[in-house]
Enzyme design. Structure first.
Site, PDB file in Angstrom:
ATOM      1  N   LYS A  60     -26.514  69.881  27.645  1.00  0.00           N
ATOM      2  CA  LYS A  60     -26.017  71.252  27.485  1.00  0.00           C
ATOM      3  C   LYS A  60     -26.608  72.209  28.521  1.00  0.00           C
ATOM      4  O   LYS A  60     -25.995  73.233  28.819  1.00  0.00           O
ATOM      5  CB  LYS A  60     -26.307  71.766  26.084  1.00  0.00           C
ATOM      6  CG  LYS A  60     -25.752  70.889  25.003  1.00  0.00           C
ATOM      7  CD  LYS A  60     -24.275  70.614  25.189  1.00  0.00           C
ATOM      8  CE  LYS A  60     -23.837  69.612  24.160  1.00  0.00           C
ATOM      9  NZ  LYS A  60     -22.491  69.243  24.143  1.00  0.00           N
ATOM     10  N   TYR A 275     -19.456  61.581  11.753  1.00  0.00           N
ATOM     11  CA  TYR A 275     -20.348  62.322  12.648  1.00  0.00           C
ATOM     12  C   TYR A 275     -21.722  62.492  12.006  1.00  0.00           C
ATOM     13  O   TYR A 275     -21.828  62.947  10.861  1.00  0.00           O
ATOM     14  CB  TYR A 275     -19.730  63.695  12.928  1.00  0.00           C
ATOM     15  CG  TYR A 275     -20.627  64.627  13.706  1.00  0.00           C
ATOM     16  CD1 TYR A 275     -21.009  64.332  15.008  1.00  0.00           C
ATOM     17  CD2 TYR A 275     -21.095  65.805  13.134  1.00  0.00           C
ATOM     18  CE1 TYR A 275     -21.837  65.186  15.720  1.00  0.00           C
ATOM     19  CE2 TYR A 275     -21.915  66.675  13.831  1.00  0.00           C
ATOM     20  CZ  TYR A 275     -22.287  66.352  15.127  1.00  0.00           C
ATOM     21  OH  TYR A 275     -23.109  67.193  15.825  1.00  0.00           O
ATOM     22  N   TYR A 301     -25.667  61.144  19.044  1.00  0.00           N
ATOM     23  CA  TYR A 301     -24.804  61.029  20.228  1.00  0.00           C
ATOM     24  C   TYR A 301     -25.174  59.809  21.076  1.00  0.00           C
ATOM     25  O   TYR A 301     -24.479  58.798  21.080  1.00  0.00           O
ATOM     26  CB  TYR A 301     -24.901  62.302  21.085  1.00  0.00           C
ATOM     27  CG  TYR A 301     -24.439  63.546  20.380  1.00  0.00           C
ATOM     28  CD1 TYR A 301     -23.102  63.919  20.428  1.00  0.00           C
ATOM     29  CD2 TYR A 301     -25.316  64.352  19.667  1.00  0.00           C
ATOM     30  CE1 TYR A 301     -22.658  65.063  19.783  1.00  0.00           C
ATOM     31  CE2 TYR A 301     -24.884  65.495  19.012  1.00  0.00           C
ATOM     32  CZ  TYR A 301     -23.557  65.844  19.077  1.00  0.00           C
ATOM     33  OH  TYR A 301     -23.107  66.967  18.438  1.00  0.00           O
TER      34      TYR A 301
END
Ligand SMILES: Cc1ncc(COP(=O)(O)O)c(C=O)c1O
Length: 343
Positions: A60, A275, A301
């Site tokens: 990010k 998720y 992730y």
């Protein structure tokens, strides 16, 4: 080619948040531990989890370099963004805002049905608060972006200048960070004397895959050089979103190519039941990399994506002698709220 991409990127204001290039290293001990199952494949990782800011950095920060550049150009004094409770994007937004002296508000939602291991207070949430962000957590099923838009309107009415980012910072502006990463990788290939057959990433909000695919398209290596593992949504909508973002990013950079359906390959087989929900292959991947290389994947992730890469290697997806590059995208603070999974 490289110079023309640099010129195209230079039109967008940015703020340096980490030292580039992040290192690329080969995982020789892991290759040996995999033995015959490794089939002579050379496994490399790009250490985007190795940045100065915000608890180890992560993918990010690359997007935030361009988002915060845009925010500064607009004169923003407040950054608002959204995500799940343990959002790495939210944590890194908070860290970057702290460094730049900007107010930061995080609208988080209960996207993962998990309460154990300090899920609401530890890991990323602990760091969000330390970085001085105002954190609010909404119930599952609420739309945090709608709440964030309302909050932005309230603040604007009070005279504040707000820059609002969607989940994961995944707009074409954010994806520029990974266009620049593709340039880095090409330069490092030359220095290493390697040519990567594939670059493999986790896919959540799609900006990382789309940005890399745009970069490799512009470098004439082809978008299909990038492959991702979807960990958030189903693979087909994720593939469509990634393709759209790839097209938007190329357009933003003034590249007239329109990639076809075959440009984006997203594998959905390693998300598991949902998720943020642990899987056995994720646990094996996190343990393997930790025990053989002293490196940390995250449970949401990169752990699931690396599990996919291990399966691809074992199933002979690569030929002996192929080099594959996995992008380690950070998320390490998330490990602390999955403590019981790793006992
Ligand atoms: C640690 C980590 N890896 C990978 C990703 C996926 O990146 P993207 O949202 O750009 O698909 C994220 C997104 O939140 C992340 O936090």
């Amino acid at each position: 080619m490289t110079a023309s991409i640099q010129t195209a990127l230079a039109k967008f204001p940015d703020i340096a948040l980490f030292t580039a290039p992040t290192p690329i290293q080969r995982l020789e001990r892991l290759e040996r531990a995999l033995g015959d199952a490794c089939r002579g494949v050379k496994i490399f990782v790009k250490r985007d989890d190795h940045m100065e800011l915000g608890g180890g950095g992560g993918n990010k920060l690359r997007k935030l370099e361009f988002h915060l550049g845009a925010a500064r150009a607009e004169g923003a004094d407040t950054i608002i963004t959204v995500g799940g409770v343990q959002s790495n994007h939210a944590r890194l937004t908070a860290a970057a805002a702290a460094k730049l002296g900007l107010a930061c508000e995080l609208m988080l939602s209960r996207a993962v049905p998990r309460a154990e291991d300090g899920y609401d207070d530890n890991g990323n949430v602990l760091l969000d608060r330390l970085f001085g962000a105002q954190v609010s957590i909404s119930a599952a099923g609420t739309d945090p972006f709608a709440l964030a838009q309302q909050r932005a309107e309230t603040l604007r009415a009070a005279g504040r200048k707000v820059y609002l980012m969607p989940s994961g910072g995944s707009t074409a502006i954010g994806a520029l960070g990974y266009v620049r990463c593709a340039l880095e990788i090409i330069g490092q290939e030359e220095a290493l004397g390697e040519q990567f057959r594939e670059v493999v990433v986790a896919n959540g909000s799609s900006g990382t895959h789309a940005g890399l695919a745009a970069g490799f398209t512009m470098l004439d290596r082809g978008a299909a050089m990038v492959r991702s593992y979807s960990v958030l949504a189903d693979p087909e909508p994720t593939r469509q979103k990634t393709l759209q973002l790839l097209c938007d990013t190329l357009k933003l950079l003034g590249d007239s190519r329109v990639p076809g359906e075959e440009a984006i390959d997203v594998d959905g087989a390693f998300r598991g039941p949902g998720y943020g929900l642990p899987t056995d292959p994720m646990i094996e991947a996190v343990r393997l990399l930790a025990a053989h290389e002293g490196l940390l994947l995250d449970p949401v992730y990169s752990g699931k994506a690396f599990a996919g890469l291990l399966a691809a290697i074992r199933q002979g997806h690569y030929a002996p002698g192929d080099s594959v590059l996995f992008v380690m995208t950070g998320g390490i603070p998330g490990l602390y709220v999955y403590q019981s999974v790793f006992r």
